[in-house]
Write a protein that holds these residues in place. Structure first.
Motif: not given
Length: 225
Positions: A88-99
């Motif tokens: 399994v590959i877990l991909i996380l959104d770490l972009s500005q919208s996550m603030s």
């Protein structure tokens, strides 16, 4: 003298005729009785409830819930096959919208916390499987932790992201391409899976993401042969 209130029907006086609610009561049998020009109905809906030995209806409610669960399980008859080892590959959104703070304390911190819980539960249920974590930030895909069967490494890598701030735009295409490369050489006796946690409304991709998706589907079909 009447044995019960059901058997006694008195004459209707002018005062009684002023209360139309009494005319709409139902009898236990659900039928209407009419005497002296007045129509009476008595309703006792509580008698339809099934009480348990303790005098409550909790057992009846629990029985209905269990019956609903059994019905859903019987309806889903699709066979599910899994390999012995999951990759399994877990991909996380770490972009500005996550603030954003629509989720407390922020989308970013809440996502990281639940990602750690996912890692723990994943290895509890799949102790011999493999997991890797990727992040999407500044239009790039970055490797948070390599494919490994050690949950401690993944938890520490995700924990280290908490001191960083989310920034830039995500690139879902780059994340899928990196996940494809990490899963390409996995053995055929396992599975290939990608789990994406994405909170942005857009993806800043260098090319056509649909072509990347079609490539992943082609790899899947070739890998199954």
């Amino acid at each position: 003298m009447a044995d019960s209130d059901e058997e006694y029907v008195g004459d209707v006086t002018e005062d009684e005729d002023d209360f139309p609610v009494a005319r709409n009561d139902r009898t236990r049998s659900g039928k209407r009785k009419q005497r002296g020009g007045a129509e009476w109905e008595l309703s006792r809906t509580w008698e339809t409830l099934v009480e348990g030995a303790d005098g409550t209806i909790s057992s009846t409610v629990e029985g209905l819930l269990e019956a609903g669960k059994r019905k859903r399980l019987l309806k889903d008859t699709t066979p599910l096959q899994r390999g012995i080892i999951r990759h399994v590959i877990l991909i996380l959104d770490l972009s500005q919208s996550m603030s954003e703070k629509d989720l407390r304390p922020t989308r970013y911190l809440l996502t990281l916390r639940y990602a750690q819980e996912f890692v723990r539960e994943f290895f509890e249920q799949n102790p011999i499987s493999q997991l890797g974590v990727l992040g999407l930030r500044d239009g790039l895909a970055l490797r948070v932790s390599d494919m490994s069967g050690n949950p401690t490494e993944h938890l520490a890598a995700i924990q280290s992201l908490k001191i960083q701030d989310p920034k830039g735009l995500p690139s879902l295409q780059n994340g899928l391409e990196m996940a494809r490369g990490a899963l390409y050489h996995t053995p055929s006796h396992g599975t290939r899976e990608v789990l994406i946690i994405f909170g942005s409304l857009l993806s800043s991709d260098p090319g056509d993401i649909h072509q990347t998706i079609n490539t992943l589907i082609g790899d899947k079909n070739e890998w199954r042969r």
